[in-house]
Each structure stands twice: as structure tokens, then as C-alpha cells.
Design a protein around this motif. Structure first.
Motif, PDB file in Angstrom:
ATOM      1  N   ASN A 115     -18.902   5.738 -50.103  1.00 23.57           N
ATOM      2  CA  ASN A 115     -19.148   6.369 -51.402  1.00 23.57           C
ATOM      3  C   ASN A 115     -18.235   7.572 -51.620  1.00 23.57           C
ATOM      4  O   ASN A 115     -17.705   7.780 -52.721  1.00 23.57           O
ATOM      5  CB  ASN A 115     -20.606   6.791 -51.530  1.00 23.57           C
ATOM      6  N   LYS A 116     -18.036   8.386 -50.587  1.00 23.58           N
ATOM      7  CA  LYS A 116     -17.152   9.548 -50.707  1.00 23.58           C
ATOM      8  C   LYS A 116     -15.708   9.117 -50.948  1.00 23.58           C
ATOM      9  O   LYS A 116     -15.001   9.700 -51.769  1.00 23.58           O
ATOM     10  CB  LYS A 116     -17.241  10.427 -49.451  1.00 23.58           C
ATOM     11  N   ALA A 117     -15.258   8.083 -50.233  1.00 23.16           N
ATOM     12  CA  ALA A 117     -13.885   7.592 -50.404  1.00 23.16           C
ATOM     13  C   ALA A 117     -13.687   7.021 -51.808  1.00 23.16           C
ATOM     14  O   ALA A 117     -12.660   7.259 -52.459  1.00 23.16           O
ATOM     15  CB  ALA A 117     -13.567   6.543 -49.341  1.00 23.16           C
ATOM     16  N   LEU A 118     -14.680   6.267 -52.277  1.00 23.79           N
ATOM     17  CA  LEU A 118     -14.597   5.689 -53.620  1.00 23.79           C
ATOM     18  C   LEU A 118     -14.585   6.786 -54.685  1.00 23.79           C
ATOM     19  O   LEU A 118     -13.799   6.736 -55.645  1.00 23.79           O
ATOM     20  CB  LEU A 118     -15.776   4.735 -53.844  1.00 23.79           C
ATOM     21  N   SER A 119     -15.415   7.801 -54.529  1.00 23.55           N
ATOM     22  CA  SER A 119     -15.434   8.921 -55.473  1.00 23.55           C
ATOM     23  C   SER A 119     -14.099   9.647 -55.495  1.00 23.55           C
ATOM     24  O   SER A 119     -13.596  10.035 -56.555  1.00 23.55           O
ATOM     25  CB  SER A 119     -16.548   9.902 -55.111  1.00 23.55           C
ATOM     26  N   MET A 120     -13.506   9.861 -54.324  1.00 24.68           N
ATOM     27  CA  MET A 120     -12.211  10.540 -54.241  1.00 24.68           C
ATOM     28  C   MET A 120     -11.116   9.724 -54.934  1.00 24.68           C
ATOM     29  O   MET A 120     -10.289  10.278 -55.667  1.00 24.68           O
ATOM     30  CB  MET A 120     -11.843  10.789 -52.777  1.00 24.68           C
TER      31      MET A 120
END
Length: 199
Positions: free
Chosen positions: A8-13
Motif C-alpha cells: 500500500n505504501k509503495a502504491l501510494s508513493m
């Protein structure tokens, strides 16, 4: 559970980077500063063909115009650009004009059609196809093939259809005067008997 958090963090970034890159491209695409607003004054406003092109893309009324924009009108459609304090310019049908605005100074290259200055703080410098720069004042028109300005007279009182309205109003005034001065006696055939219902 920890792996889902990292995904989720990678996708948000990645989405944030894409968003920033998109906005920076839009900012770079606008080469000039916003100088006015486009208003379509001809054609059928409900039709899909009633648009002009600005830098090659279709534009409808209300579009923001930037300096160094190329404005092109199709057959049967004219447009006006409101430049605020600098003035208003009208483009006739089948016109192509590169608009340059610097402060209150308006100018540009007329590649096809005609341009009319409706109002201007200063004279408008228009380069025609012959390479001549024509200085236009309010009410003057230049065409791409001509190196001279001509005065626009279509908005003046006494245009080509004035006599039609004069004839209509004159006829109405004559009818009112005749009716007011005519004998007020009228003959409706007289002698009619009124019968009331019997109860």
C-alpha cells in the motif's frame, strides 16, 4: 499483514509521483501567461461543430487564452477574445491568428481570414500575409490578404436593414393616428334581437 502495508505504501508513493509529474507537464505546456477569455459569437452554440481551435485543439466559450496562442475559426463560426483592460478582438469565420499580448499591447500574425478590433487600450499591430504590420484602432478590420485597415460600419445606426424597421414603425404610427382620428360610429348590421332564455 506487514507485506500488505508495504504494498500500500509503495502504491501510494507511485501515485503521488505520477500526480506530481502530470501537474508539472501541464504547467510546462502553457508557454505564455493567461491573457483573456474566448467567447464564440457565431454558429449554432448547441452544435458539436460550434467550436474554434486553440493551438490545434477544440475550444468552447469560456476557454482561457494564453499569449502566443494560435486561434483558428471554422467556416460559419466567429469568435471574440476578451482581453480585459487591453481590449476585445473579434475573429471572422475561416480565420487563423497567432495572438501576442504584452501588458496592454496586443499584436499578432494574421495567417487567414479577418480580424476586427472591437476595443483596445492601444493600437493593435497585425502582421498580414504580405509581411506588412497594420495598426488597427477600435472599429477597424484587417484581412490576411490586405495590407490596409478598413473601418467597420456594420454596427453603426443606419445599417443595411434600417429601412425595414422604419417601414414597420411608420405603418404602425399611421394606423394609430388613423384609428384615433376616424369617425367613432360603427355599423355592425344593427337590428339584432336579443332573446333571453325562458324559465
Amino acid at each position: 499483514m506487514n507485506s500488505k502495508l508495504w504494498i500500500n505504501k509503495a502504491l501510494s508513493m507511485c501515485l503521488m509521483i505520477a500526480l506530481v509529474a502530470t501537474y508539472s507537464m501541464i504547467t510546462l505546456a502553457n508557454s505564455g501567461k493567461a491573457v483573456g477569455e474566448l467567447m464564440i459569437t457565431g454558429g449554432n452554440s448547441a452544435s458539436e461543430t460550434s467550436y474554434v481551435t486553440v493551438n490545434g485543439e477544440p475550444a468552447k466559450s469560456g476557454r482561457t487564452i494564453f499569449s502566443s496562442s494560435t486561434i483558428t475559426t471554422p467556416d460559419g463560426v466567429s469568435a471574440t477574445v476578451n482581453l480585459g483592460k487591453a481590449g476585445n478582438i473579434q475573429f471572422g469565420p475561416n480565420t487563423s491568428f497567432v495572438l501576442n499580448v504584452e501588458g496592454n499591447a496586443i499584436g499578432g500574425d494574421l495567417n487567414a481570414g479577418s480580424i476586427t478590433v472591437l476595443s483596445a487600450a492601444q493600437s493593435v499591430g497585425v502582421r498580414t500575409l504580405s509581411g506588412e504590420v497594420v495598426q488597427l484602432s477600435a472599429g477597424e478590420t484587417a484581412t490576411a490578404g490586405s495590407g490596409t485597415a478598413s473601418r467597420q460600419t456594420s454596427n453603426n445606426v443606419g445599417g443595411p436593414d434600417w429601412w425595414v424597421f422604419a417601414l414597420i414603425f411608420g405603418g404602425a404610427a399611421a394606423a394609430i393616428i388613423y384609428a384615433a382620428s376616424a369617425d367613432n360610429r360603427a355599423d355592425f348590421g344593427g337590428g339584432a334581437t336579443t332573446v333571453s332564455p325562458v324559465r
